[in-house]
Scaffold this active site. Structure first.
Site: not given
Length: 315
Positions: A143-144
């Site tokens: 995930i970012d």
């Protein structure tokens, strides 16, 4: 020291007939990236019905069996670092983390340490899967950096294979909470729009004909001041999927520096709070345990910064 070599067999799916060989093999072997398979082909480590193959662009025949010689993972050069982790679940096969915003998942240019991988190497004391080609990273998905929430990492190769298959099959239950600009007129909807690298800016993802199919199902959770809290359930899991899809329907995430444009109604609130990230949280993660076959599901509360942002946007 000579590295060992594992022999892996892969049969090309009938639906992949005529694809580039590297793409077809990556489809058949989800634990190996397409780039890794391309390198194996180019270095003479793949044989098929007609013998040794060195051209990744060769057309793949559906149903054909290929053999890959896969060298053992290279030693990781990532440093184990004592970084605090919020561990939600852990056994000898996998670990589920509730990642804080601002923590990069994997070392890369500009972030060679201080990442989730560095933290996992310390926490797991080297017990992380190496099936991706480099020993011990354990990373099955990402995930970012500025997205908070739930992630799973593999501690064994068997767990990595099983989890990677579920991500490939889109059977993982992944739900995000997002604060978006504007109030959706409907209570729920779906975005089915293919995503690919933007031809104008390779650092951005864009809706592109011919891109990978991407589907996001969203539900309105709570109206806010010129904004809304929504839940986004991913049918697929593409890079920046929620951010790009919500922006594409006119509801970019608040605080998103790449895909959003801050309304004047929100600018003062964000600046006063010092809120400098996309308002996105991976709130639910559900999957089948790849070894025990038990169904697992985890939920994470919206973090304090997003809670405060919602409080400041109460209608």
């Amino acid at each position: 020291m000579n590295r060992g070599v594992a022999t892996v067999e892969a049969r090309i799916a009938d639906a992949a007939d005529g694809w580039r060989l590297d793409r077809a093999l990556a489809d058949a072997l989800p634990t190996l990236s397409r780039e890794r398979i391309k390198a194996l082909i180019s270095t003479g480590n793949v044989t098929g019905p007609d013998g040794l193959i060195r051209d990744p662009k060769k057309k793949a025949p559906g149903g054909a069996l290929f053999t890959l010689n896969v060298p053992e993972p290279e030693p990781a050069h990532n440093e184990a670092q004592d970084i605090a982790l919020n561990v939600v679940f852990e056994d000898e096969h996998l670990i589920v983390i509730d990642k804080q915003a601002g923590l990069v998942v994997h070392p890369a240019a500009g972030n060679f340490d201080g990442t989730l991988v560095n933290a996992l190497l310390h926490h797991c004391q080297g017990s992380l899967s190496g099936i991706g080609g480099v020993a011990r990273p354990g990373i099955v998905h990402r995930i970012d950096k500025d997205t908070s929430g739930l992630m799973v990492a593999a501690k064994t190769d068997r767990a990595h294979v099983g989890l990677a298959r579920q991500f490939k099959d889109h059977s993982i239950d992944r739900r995000y909470k997002a604060i978006v600009s504007g109030r959706p007129k409907l209570s729920a909807g779906s975005v089915d729009a293919p995503l690919a690298r933007s031809p104008q800016n390779r650092k951005k993802i864009a809706v592109q004909p011919g891109g990978k199919r991407a589907v996001t199902h969203w539900t309105l959770v709570k109206p806010l001041y010129e904004a809304a809290l929504v839940e986004c359930r991913l049918e697929t899991g593409r890079t920046h999927q929620v951010r790009v899809h919500m922006a594409s329907i006119g509801h970019p995430l608040l605080g998103d520096p790449v895909y959003g444009r801050t309304k004047k109604e929100h600018r003062e609130v964000l600046e006063t709070m010092g809120f400098r990230r996309q308002a996105l949280h991976a709130a639910r993660l559900g999957f089948i345990h790849p070894i025990s076959s038990n169904a697992l599901a985890f939920d994470s509360e919206i973090p304090a910064d997003m809670q405060e942002l919602m409080t400041n946007l109460i209608v």
